[in-house]
Design an enzyme around this catalytic site. Sequence first.
Site, mmCIF file in Angstrom:
data_model
loop_
_atom_site.group_PDB
_atom_site.id
_atom_site.type_symbol
_atom_site.label_atom_id
_atom_site.label_comp_id
_atom_site.label_asym_id
_atom_site.label_seq_id
_atom_site.Cartn_x
_atom_site.Cartn_y
_atom_site.Cartn_z
ATOM 1 C CG PHE A 66 72.512 17.692 -6.728
ATOM 2 C CD1 PHE A 66 71.342 17.258 -6.103
ATOM 3 C CD2 PHE A 66 73.727 17.434 -6.105
ATOM 4 C CE1 PHE A 66 71.391 16.588 -4.888
ATOM 5 C CE2 PHE A 66 73.788 16.765 -4.889
ATOM 6 C CZ PHE A 66 72.617 16.334 -4.281
ATOM 7 C CD GLU A 67 70.512 24.974 -9.583
ATOM 8 O OE1 GLU A 67 69.918 25.554 -10.492
ATOM 9 O OE2 GLU A 67 70.660 25.464 -8.457
ATOM 10 C CG PHE A 68 75.657 21.494 -9.797
ATOM 11 C CD1 PHE A 68 76.340 20.310 -9.671
ATOM 12 C CD2 PHE A 68 75.001 22.026 -8.694
ATOM 13 C CE1 PHE A 68 76.384 19.651 -8.457
ATOM 14 C CE2 PHE A 68 75.045 21.375 -7.473
ATOM 15 C CZ PHE A 68 75.735 20.182 -7.358
#
Lengths: 322, 265
Positions: free
Chosen positions: B50-52
């Site tokens: 996930f990007e975070f």
Amino acid sequence: METILQGTAEIRFTHPDAFREWVREHKRREMVEKLMTEGEAVSRCVADGDYIAYDFSSLTRGPQALVREIIRQRRRDLWICAEFTLHESALLVGGGCASRIDVGFLGYGNYIGRAVSDGRVRVFDWTNGALASRMLAGARGVPFMPVRTLLGTDTLRHSGARVVHDPFTGDPVCLVPALNPDVFLVHVHQADVFGNARIFGTNLFALEAATAARKVILAAEEIVDPLEFRKDPARTTIPYFLVDAVVHLPFGAYPGGVQARYELDLEHIDKVNAIQSEEQMQAYLAEFIYGVQDHADFLNRKVGWHRLQDLARRATIREGYH
Amino acid sequence: MIEFTDTEFMICTAARLLEDRKTVFVGWGMPQLVAMLAERLYTPSLVQIFEFGAIGPQSLIPFVRGTMGGPSNVYRSLQWSNMNWAFAYAGTGYVDYGMIGAAQIDTFGNVNSTLLGGTYERPARRFPGSGGGNEVASLCWRTILVMKHEPRRFVERLDFMTSPGYLDGPGGREKVGLPRGTGPWRVVTSKALFGFEEETKRLTLLGVLKGLSVPEVLDGMEFRPLATDLVEEIAPPADEELRVLREQIDPSGIVIRGEKMRAAR
């Protein structure tokens, strides 16, 4: 280096030396107590025209109580860094506080989309990764960060990035300018009175933005003994000297949640997302923001003990968040 | 006959594309459900990113909407980091697949998720923008695009190019400095599956939902995708896929609802 392409966006940019000098002048190295109310923190640290960034997301560990305080104090002409931003960008625009938005992800609901279409707020398109890289450059004290994204797209043309030939490979590379926000708002799990802070779980760019920003307002679920940090320093996310104000704000991420502390209140979030018209927006602001004195008053009168206890009870996943 | 929604068909088709023991960059919303379904039925060792900064989460079900960073969605990850590190893994070539949505695409798989109509300053409709989509489309080895099948979404010229496909054709990505060997790989819609022809990098019809004809799928598009000699018949969602989706992953039906469709088993 010759510029091959230059995006058209207006940018907020600070020369790294100007930022260093600001830090030398203004950031206190001695450990002093910085505990204050959200009202004091916002009135001391946030001025009209400021550039504001925040972490993490609207629904998880976002600094919602601080955002509400900014709206309550009716700051004007703010420029916001909209990364992972959902309803708070709409509320800031609805409250007449924000006039420009750097967009990574600007959701959701029709209100903000219409505000952009009507020209009530100007947007500059970047990407989540580009804004995170800009924050990293700001934190490193360098003027830009090279990235291999944005290239070839309209996103680049409407951003403030530039393309040059990289002197090492000879290939085109995209440069994104350092971002040094005037204010960084962050909601954390634990802090001490000096501003040392711990975040559990993931983050966007908490340490980068805290380092890059001129002023940092820390909202904490819990205030802990400073000795806790010295006993387990690997878990410190943000050191005290980056921080200007510490505010004890339990349930400060509401209507979002904080990992292992309380779940998000989807019912309230849906209510914000359903706002379409200006009338609905002003009614919401009047009831939940202008109509209360502060965060404690908001929780007492607009959310209530039973609701809060229910949200806390539903936060059953604890592993990893300590 | 089997009944399902257009969203369920997209999720099932995309889930069948993922490869086990690989890494995939998962976007917000529908791609999360694709990964959850694939993890349960097809690719138990798929590592999601996930990007975070959640690396290898084993998201709990039922799906909790909205908050991708909340405890149930990042449950039992291998690492919790941040955005600069998540994109560092993609930038150095560790991420095999990326999955993102689109409002419009063109023949080279370029993506619009920013606005429709009007001008940039005053768009007729404004969407969230890139998010991390531009990074995913720029840096992952193979990008999978997921989009509702509406002919008006397949356009000659995008209203705004948010994220890069093959840009203006073969060599386009390398010319502007994007990492070589990357690009869009599949486009999953609610009626069909597309790929990109090796030589021309143009959108190519690979398969259509069982019971639909090729003209039914292509009618109304501004450009005509290439077609392989043998356009495959894509099986509708299987009972097991629908059971897992409806009973386990999204019992409230918040994501999987959509236009009703039916096909012969």
